[in-house]
Design an enzyme around this catalytic site. Structure first.
Site, PDB file in Angstrom:
ATOM      1  N   ARG A 228      18.973 -13.244 -17.827  1.00  0.00           N
ATOM      2  CA  ARG A 228      20.047 -13.440 -18.245  1.00  0.00           C
ATOM      3  C   ARG A 228      20.444 -14.501 -18.977  1.00  0.00           C
ATOM      4  O   ARG A 228      20.896 -14.497 -20.003  1.00  0.00           O
ATOM      5  CB  ARG A 228      20.985 -12.998 -16.954  1.00  0.00           C
ATOM      6  CG  ARG A 228      22.505 -13.029 -17.340  1.00  0.00           C
ATOM      7  CD  ARG A 228      23.179 -13.217 -15.988  1.00  0.00           C
ATOM      8  NE  ARG A 228      24.794 -13.553 -16.082  1.00  0.00           N
ATOM      9  CZ  ARG A 228      25.133 -14.762 -16.380  1.00  0.00           C
ATOM     10  NH1 ARG A 228      24.419 -15.914 -16.406  1.00  0.00           N
ATOM     11  NH2 ARG A 228      26.469 -14.854 -16.614  1.00  0.00           N
ATOM     12  N   SER A 276      39.843 -14.928 -12.454  1.00  0.00           N
ATOM     13  CA  SER A 276      39.535 -15.255 -11.033  1.00  0.00           C
ATOM     14  C   SER A 276      40.087 -16.861 -10.807  1.00  0.00           C
ATOM     15  O   SER A 276      39.978 -17.700 -11.718  1.00  0.00           O
ATOM     16  CB  SER A 276      37.981 -15.194 -10.714  1.00  0.00           C
ATOM     17  OG  SER A 276      37.469 -15.665  -9.763  1.00  0.00           O
ATOM     18  N   GLU A 303      44.060  -8.463 -21.360  1.00  0.00           N
ATOM     19  CA  GLU A 303      45.040  -7.394 -21.593  1.00  0.00           C
ATOM     20  C   GLU A 303      46.416  -8.049 -21.848  1.00  0.00           C
ATOM     21  O   GLU A 303      47.301  -7.406 -22.458  1.00  0.00           O
ATOM     22  CB  GLU A 303      45.154  -6.371 -20.765  1.00  0.00           C
ATOM     23  CG  GLU A 303      43.718  -5.424 -20.460  1.00  0.00           C
ATOM     24  CD  GLU A 303      42.553  -6.174 -19.862  1.00  0.00           C
ATOM     25  OE1 GLU A 303      41.665  -5.191 -19.403  1.00  0.00           O
ATOM     26  OE2 GLU A 303      42.587  -7.139 -19.427  1.00  0.00           O
ATOM     27  N   GLU A 321      29.560 -11.620 -20.827  1.00  0.00           N
ATOM     28  CA  GLU A 321      28.557 -11.101 -19.747  1.00  0.00           C
ATOM     29  C   GLU A 321      29.196  -9.962 -18.777  1.00  0.00           C
ATOM     30  O   GLU A 321      29.620 -10.195 -17.904  1.00  0.00           O
ATOM     31  CB  GLU A 321      27.846 -12.164 -19.044  1.00  0.00           C
ATOM     32  CG  GLU A 321      26.569 -11.567 -18.425  1.00  0.00           C
ATOM     33  CD  GLU A 321      26.599 -10.731 -17.187  1.00  0.00           C
ATOM     34  OE1 GLU A 321      26.910  -9.694 -17.280  1.00  0.00           O
ATOM     35  OE2 GLU A 321      26.486 -11.365 -16.095  1.00  0.00           O
ATOM     36  N   GLU A 330      32.115  -1.600 -12.777  1.00  0.00           N
ATOM     37  CA  GLU A 330      33.107  -2.566 -12.703  1.00  0.00           C
ATOM     38  C   GLU A 330      34.389  -2.653 -13.743  1.00  0.00           C
ATOM     39  O   GLU A 330      35.335  -3.190 -13.856  1.00  0.00           O
ATOM     40  CB  GLU A 330      32.425  -4.143 -12.708  1.00  0.00           C
ATOM     41  CG  GLU A 330      31.701  -4.464 -11.468  1.00  0.00           C
ATOM     42  CD  GLU A 330      31.503  -6.008 -11.538  1.00  0.00           C
ATOM     43  OE1 GLU A 330      31.321  -6.617 -10.475  1.00  0.00           O
ATOM     44  OE2 GLU A 330      31.076  -6.630 -12.694  1.00  0.00           O
TER      45      GLU A 330
END
Length: 689
Positions: A228, A276, A303, A321, A330
């Protein structure tokens, strides 16, 4: 659960939008039950026909227009003998053209506007004035349509109408209560002596999701996934022609690592956004690395972001990601697509080029630009043994009830390549540059063929990810880079020292379990040791990622003089065949510098796979275990449809249905219908959570 459906009842044609249409229909069917308590509509605010004043009801709005503007829509309708549609056209015409009231005094009812069907489209969305009920509009209205005033119904008629509606409301409420009791009794939602269920709090699909990303472990697991992180860093840092001088947005920035890659690649501005609590640490990380003048961190959902900082008109690149288990678990891609539609540069924008001259720009770039969800047939006995058979005997106790839910929920496991019964196919192509959120709920037909005999006990789903330099859709036969090697979820990319055995130091991460649930990043501790150096079949060794990820390796010891050897054909010099350097293998840094010099200035596309044939990642593979395993031979075909949509209970989870039929070429007519086709289709439902 799984069900069997006769083949005669199955439609052969499936459209991708069928699932969304059926979902919409179900919502419409349920809407009546949901709104029985609102049988009589409450008065709604209504805007004046001639100015921006909003009154509390339709009647007050009409009264206001009559007193203020000397225009009464009811009186005009009566004078011109307008029917409901003609009156609607007049209302929409006034609102659309902003006609002053005095100009309407000479209307005759013969004007073209009264027959223009284009004016039936509401100018003002959900305009309550269009629902105005005047005498003569309905058959059950009492009295002569020509009697009375324009808008005030007679007291007697109004009283009867209210009583009639009150009776209907009472009947509706009784019907709803009976239905609720029936459903609750069938589903055992209430104990026999319990009171009515307490009202449910508003649904919140976001809080737990964002909270799960507030802890270090989850980010360590992601960053230590070499496939990744090295893929993202390789694409960003090896494409300065894309990132130098660009404005970049990092959606779901986490620790800020992708933002810092972009800043290091030369971006003039990076906008990092995350909802978060980890953004507090991200800001500190960015400051500690000296990028605070380039990277702006915003806490919140994209948003809710109305404009870009520093009055920027758009961003040139969006990096994120966003992928979860089964790729779209998710629903983070939804947020990325919102960011794309709101902020990514549109094609045709004129802006200064590298030489300072204005030039017409192409559309901005999404990174990654495309993902493909892949599916194959599986013989996953290891998963069955660990997830199901384990419960047959636990310390001498039978606990098979614990295994029941395994068949209702997809599981994330690392599957060995030899567990695949055939080649994988694409069940959903996700071109991030232009796909819409609505298209992420889908139905895809599939036909899979076994390449060996075995027991079909699962479907395996994974995804391939592509970073292209132009954002264009890939050819259907485009190949993905395969990374070979073993990986443990806790493997450290940045190597500080070597241990006594010579292997690179590493550490493991425990599963992340916050607030009683696992996010998609949670990883089991795998037993496979990390390799010293991972290679890419079609690209560079991962140990040659930019120096920020991997410090230089110590030079190898001098090689002993080699004995003379007969001349051999000279292989082409390249990544896997570096040039000879006097009998001594060049250092890793020298080889990397040589490769960078030979390809400098060329755009570089990057890709990686999360499938069983490639190096394991923290995404693993998503395994759908079948309640009814089937013995298959080589050449057996399994065909059907894969249904996937957001869960109605939690929009970040997925509801999946797999409809499939097995056609063994050696089947007898006893196993099939007159045409040799299977008699029934099996349907199994799953949740991805």
């Amino acid at each position: 659960m799984s069900v069997h459906i006769p083949a005669s009842a199955i439609s052969a044609n499936y459209e991708e939008d069928d699932i969304s249409r059926s979902s919409d229909a179900s919502e419409e069917d349920n809407k009546e039950l949901e709104t029985f308590d609102d049988w009589i509509e409450e008065e709604r605010p209504c805007k004046s026909l001639f100015d921006d004043n909003v009154l509390d009801s339709v009647s007050l709005a009409i009264e206001y227009d009559s007193k203020t503007h000397a225009f009464d829509i009811g009186a005009v309708s009566k004078r011109l003998e307008l029917d409901f549609l003609q009156r609607a056209r007049l209302i929409n015409h006034i609102r659309k053209e902003k006609i002053p009231a005095p100009e309407l005094a000479n209307l005759t009812g013969k004007e073209a506007l009264f027959s223009d069907d284009g004016l039936l489209k509401p100018t003002l969305e959900d305009d309550p004035l269009l629902e105005l009920d005047l005498p003569g509009d309905s058959d059950d209205e009492e009295g002569n349509p020509g009697d009375g005033t324009s808008t005030e119904p007679k007291e007697k008629s109004l009283t009867k109408k209210v009583k009639r509606l009150e009776a209907q409301l009472k009947e509706a409420r009784e019907a709803v209560q009976q239905m609720r009791q029936l459903v609750q009794g069938r589903l055992n939602l209430l104990e026999p002596d319990s009171e009515a269920a307490a009202p449910q709090p508003p649904r919140d699909d976001d809080s737990h999701y964002f909270n799960s990303y507030a802890y270090n472990e989850i980010h360590a697991v992601m960053i230590q996934d070499t496939v990744r992180t090295s893929s993202y860093s390789k694409f960003i840092l090896s494409n300065p022609m894309i990132f130098r001088g660009a404005v970049v947005m990092d959606v779901g920035c986490g620790t800020g690592i992708l933002s810092m890659f972009a800043a290091r690649a030369g971006a003039r501005k990076v906008i990092a956004i995350d909802a978060s609590d980890v953004v507090v640490k991200a800001k500190q990380n960015i400051k500690d690395n000296g990028f605070e003048d380039i990277i702006t961190v915003i806490r919140g959902k994209v948003e809710n972001l109305e404009s870009l900082p520093d009055d920027l008109p758009y961003v040139d690149v969006i990096v994120s990601e966003w992928m979860g288990y089964c790729c779209i678990y998710e629903s983070m891609l939804d947020s990325v697509l919102v960011a794309r539609d709101k902020f990514l540069r549109k094609a045709g924008v004129v802006a200064p080029g590298p030489d300072g001259e204005d030039e017409t720009k192409e559309a901005g770039l999404m990174a990654p630009s495309q993902c493909r969800m892949m599916m194959s047939l599986g013989e996953t006995f290891d998963v069955i043994r660990e997830r199901v058979k384990f419960w047959d005997d636990v310390c001498g106790f039978k606990m098979t009830a614990m295994a029941e839910e395994v068949y209702d929920e997809a599981v994330a496991e690392v599957v060995k390549e030899e567990c695949m019964l055939g080649e994988a196919i694409t069940i959903k192509d996700i071109p991030v540059q232009h796909i819409t959120i609505r298209q992420l709920d889908f139905v895809s037909p599939f036909t899979l063929t076994t390449t060996r005999s075995g027991e079909l006990n699962s479907f395996i789903v994974y995804f391939d990810t592509f970073f292209t330099t132009d954002g264009k859709d890939l050819a259907p036969d485009a190949k993905v880079e395969l990374h070979k090697g073993d990986w443990a979820p806790g493997e450290v990319i940045q190597i500080g020292r070597r241990n006594s055995e010579g292997s690179e130091g590493h550490r493991r991460q425990k599963s992340v379990d916050s607030a009683g649930g696992h996010s998609r990043r949670s990883s089991r501790d795998l037993s496979a040791p990390p390799p010293v150096e991972h290679g890419i079949i079609t690209g560079e060794p991962l140990s040659s990622v930019p120096e920020s990820l991997s410090p230089p390796a110590p030079p190898p010891p001098p090689a002993p003089p080699a004995p003379p050897a007969p001349p051999a054909p000279t292989p082409p010099i390249g990544i896997l065949n570096p040039p000879a350097t006097g009998g001594r293998r060049p250092s890793l840094r020298a080889r990397s510098a040589s490769r960078r010099g030979s390809t400098a200035g060329l755009p570089k596309s990057v890709s990686f796979s999360t499938g069983p044939h490639s190096m394991p990642t923290h995404w693993k593979q998503t395994v759908f275990l079948l309640r009814e395993p089937i013995r298959v031979r080589k050449g057996t075909t399994v065909s059907g449809t894969f249904h996937c949509k957001k869960s109605k209970d939690n929009s970040r989870e997925l509801d999946v249905e797999i409809h499939y039929m097995v056609n063994d070429p050696s089947s007898t007519r006893d196993d099939a219908d007159e045409d040799g086709a299977p008699k029934e289709m099996i349907v199994q439902m799953f949740t991805v959570r």
